[in-house]
Scaffold this motif. Structure first.
Motif, mmCIF file in Angstrom:
data_model
loop_
_atom_site.group_PDB
_atom_site.id
_atom_site.type_symbol
_atom_site.label_atom_id
_atom_site.label_comp_id
_atom_site.label_asym_id
_atom_site.label_seq_id
_atom_site.Cartn_x
_atom_site.Cartn_y
_atom_site.Cartn_z
ATOM 1 N N ASN A 121 41.450 50.771 34.590
ATOM 2 C CA ASN A 121 42.556 50.765 35.550
ATOM 3 C C ASN A 121 42.301 49.681 36.597
ATOM 4 O OD1 ASN A 121 40.984 51.801 37.747
ATOM 5 N ND2 ASN A 121 41.315 53.880 37.017
ATOM 6 N N ASN A 122 43.311 49.368 37.389
ATOM 7 C CA ASN A 122 43.217 48.262 38.340
ATOM 8 C C ASN A 122 42.089 48.417 39.349
ATOM 9 O OD1 ASN A 122 45.377 47.038 37.104
ATOM 10 N ND2 ASN A 122 46.877 47.778 38.581
ATOM 11 N N SER A 123 41.917 49.608 39.880
ATOM 12 C CA SER A 123 40.891 49.838 40.896
ATOM 13 C C SER A 123 39.493 49.596 40.330
ATOM 14 C CB SER A 123 41.018 51.261 41.433
ATOM 15 O OG SER A 123 39.987 51.521 42.350
ATOM 16 N N ASN A 124 39.233 50.163 39.165
ATOM 17 C CA ASN A 124 37.918 49.982 38.551
ATOM 18 C C ASN A 124 37.698 48.536 38.130
ATOM 19 O OD1 ASN A 124 37.156 52.638 38.900
ATOM 20 N ND2 ASN A 124 37.847 53.274 36.879
ATOM 21 N N SER A 125 38.743 47.888 37.633
ATOM 22 C CA SER A 125 38.619 46.479 37.247
ATOM 23 C C SER A 125 38.250 45.630 38.451
ATOM 24 C CB SER A 125 39.918 45.956 36.640
ATOM 25 O OG SER A 125 40.133 46.527 35.376
ATOM 26 N N LYS A 126 38.922 45.860 39.565
ATOM 27 C CA LYS A 126 38.662 45.079 40.780
ATOM 28 C C LYS A 126 37.209 45.242 41.230
ATOM 29 C CE LYS A 126 40.045 44.642 45.574
ATOM 30 N NZ LYS A 126 40.799 45.216 46.666
ATOM 31 N N SER A 127 36.716 46.459 41.259
ATOM 32 C CA SER A 127 35.335 46.706 41.691
ATOM 33 C C SER A 127 34.337 46.088 40.720
ATOM 34 C CB SER A 127 35.072 48.205 41.806
ATOM 35 O OG SER A 127 35.903 48.768 42.780
ATOM 36 N N PRO A 144 30.663 53.507 38.582
ATOM 37 C CA PRO A 144 31.119 54.888 38.392
ATOM 38 C C PRO A 144 32.645 54.954 38.331
ATOM 39 C CG PRO A 144 29.440 54.771 40.107
ATOM 40 C CD PRO A 144 29.802 53.354 39.755
ATOM 41 N N GLY A 145 33.145 55.753 37.422
ATOM 42 C CA GLY A 145 34.580 55.917 37.255
ATOM 43 C C GLY A 145 35.161 55.100 36.120
ATOM 44 N N MET A 146 34.410 54.084 35.656
ATOM 45 C CA MET A 146 34.902 53.279 34.541
ATOM 46 C C MET A 146 34.846 54.097 33.262
ATOM 47 S SD MET A 146 33.306 49.449 35.133
ATOM 48 C CE MET A 146 34.134 48.717 33.723
ATOM 49 N N ASP A 147 35.721 53.783 32.344
ATOM 50 C CA ASP A 147 35.675 54.380 31.010
ATOM 51 C C ASP A 147 34.628 53.594 30.216
ATOM 52 O OD1 ASP A 147 36.036 55.254 28.401
ATOM 53 O OD2 ASP A 147 38.221 55.310 28.561
ATOM 54 N N ILE A 198 30.003 37.086 30.909
ATOM 55 C CA ILE A 198 30.878 37.351 32.053
ATOM 56 C C ILE A 198 32.341 37.220 31.648
ATOM 57 C CG2 ILE A 198 31.602 36.528 34.331
ATOM 58 C CD1 ILE A 198 28.642 35.924 34.884
ATOM 59 N N ALA A 199 32.676 36.178 30.920
ATOM 60 C CA ALA A 199 34.063 35.987 30.472
ATOM 61 C C ALA A 199 34.515 37.164 29.618
ATOM 62 C CB ALA A 199 34.194 34.680 29.697
ATOM 63 N N ARG A 200 33.670 37.596 28.684
ATOM 64 C CA ARG A 200 34.036 38.734 27.840
ATOM 65 C C ARG A 200 34.108 40.019 28.651
ATOM 66 N NH1 ARG A 200 30.272 39.705 23.847
ATOM 67 N NH2 ARG A 200 28.748 38.375 24.861
ATOM 68 N N GLY A 201 33.246 40.156 29.661
ATOM 69 C CA GLY A 201 33.280 41.328 30.529
ATOM 70 C C GLY A 201 34.572 41.407 31.324
ATOM 71 N N ILE A 202 35.020 40.252 31.832
ATOM 72 C CA ILE A 202 36.271 40.202 32.587
ATOM 73 C C ILE A 202 37.449 40.588 31.693
ATOM 74 C CG2 ILE A 202 37.911 38.636 33.715
ATOM 75 C CD1 ILE A 202 35.400 37.088 34.758
ATOM 76 N N LEU A 203 37.521 39.972 30.528
ATOM 77 C CA LEU A 203 38.612 40.268 29.602
ATOM 78 C C LEU A 203 38.594 41.739 29.188
ATOM 79 C CD1 LEU A 203 38.453 37.064 27.382
ATOM 80 C CD2 LEU A 203 40.217 37.656 29.059
ATOM 81 N N THR A 204 37.414 42.264 28.916
ATOM 82 C CA THR A 204 37.284 43.662 28.507
ATOM 83 C C THR A 204 37.727 44.598 29.619
ATOM 84 O OG1 THR A 204 35.481 43.091 27.001
ATOM 85 C CG2 THR A 204 35.695 45.402 27.619
ATOM 86 N N ALA A 205 37.352 44.283 30.846
ATOM 87 C CA ALA A 205 37.770 45.130 31.974
ATOM 88 C C ALA A 205 39.288 45.145 32.100
ATOM 89 C CB ALA A 205 37.124 44.643 33.268
#
Length: 112
Positions: free
Chosen positions: A36-42, A68-71, A24-31
């Motif tokens: 972009n901000n919108s995809n990171s927030k979701s 959907p929409g994430m790179d 989870i920590a690595r996922g947060i940092l990677t996001a």
């Protein structure tokens, strides 16, 4: 409440830092680094659910939770190469500079 608010995350784990307990920590940092901000927030909303944490702990790959929409390619490449040194640096900062105990949470604010 404002589009001008910035959020950052510092990790201060209470247990030994290993790949299998930092998904989870690595996922947060990677996001934060790849989306972009919108995809990171979701995505972060999805990661913060208890069912997601349990699923990741059981061995589910984090890519199952991409929205959907994430790179996807950028996320997966960065996630697989992020390593644990960044989380260890966060931990050292939290404990040495902020004087937090291992696992202790805090809010740091720098507002006007």
């Amino acid at each position: 409440t404002s589009s001008h608010t910035r959020v950052g995350v510092l990790n201060n784990p209470s247990s030994k830092i290993k790949e299998d307990n930092t998904a989870i920590a690595r996922g947060i940092l990677t996001a934060f680094l790849t989306q972009n901000n919108s995809n990171s927030k979701s995505f972060l909303s999805k990661l913060s659910k208890e069912v997601t944490a349990k699923s990741l702990a059981a061995g589910t790959k984090i890519t199952k939770f991409l929205i959907p929409g994430m790179d996807d390619d950028a996320f997966e490449k960065k996630y697989n190469t992020l390593g644990l040194d960044l989380i260890k640096t966060h931990q050292m900062f939290c404990q040495e500079v902020l004087k937090l105990l291992p696992g202790q949470m805090a809010v740091v604010s720098n507002g006007r």
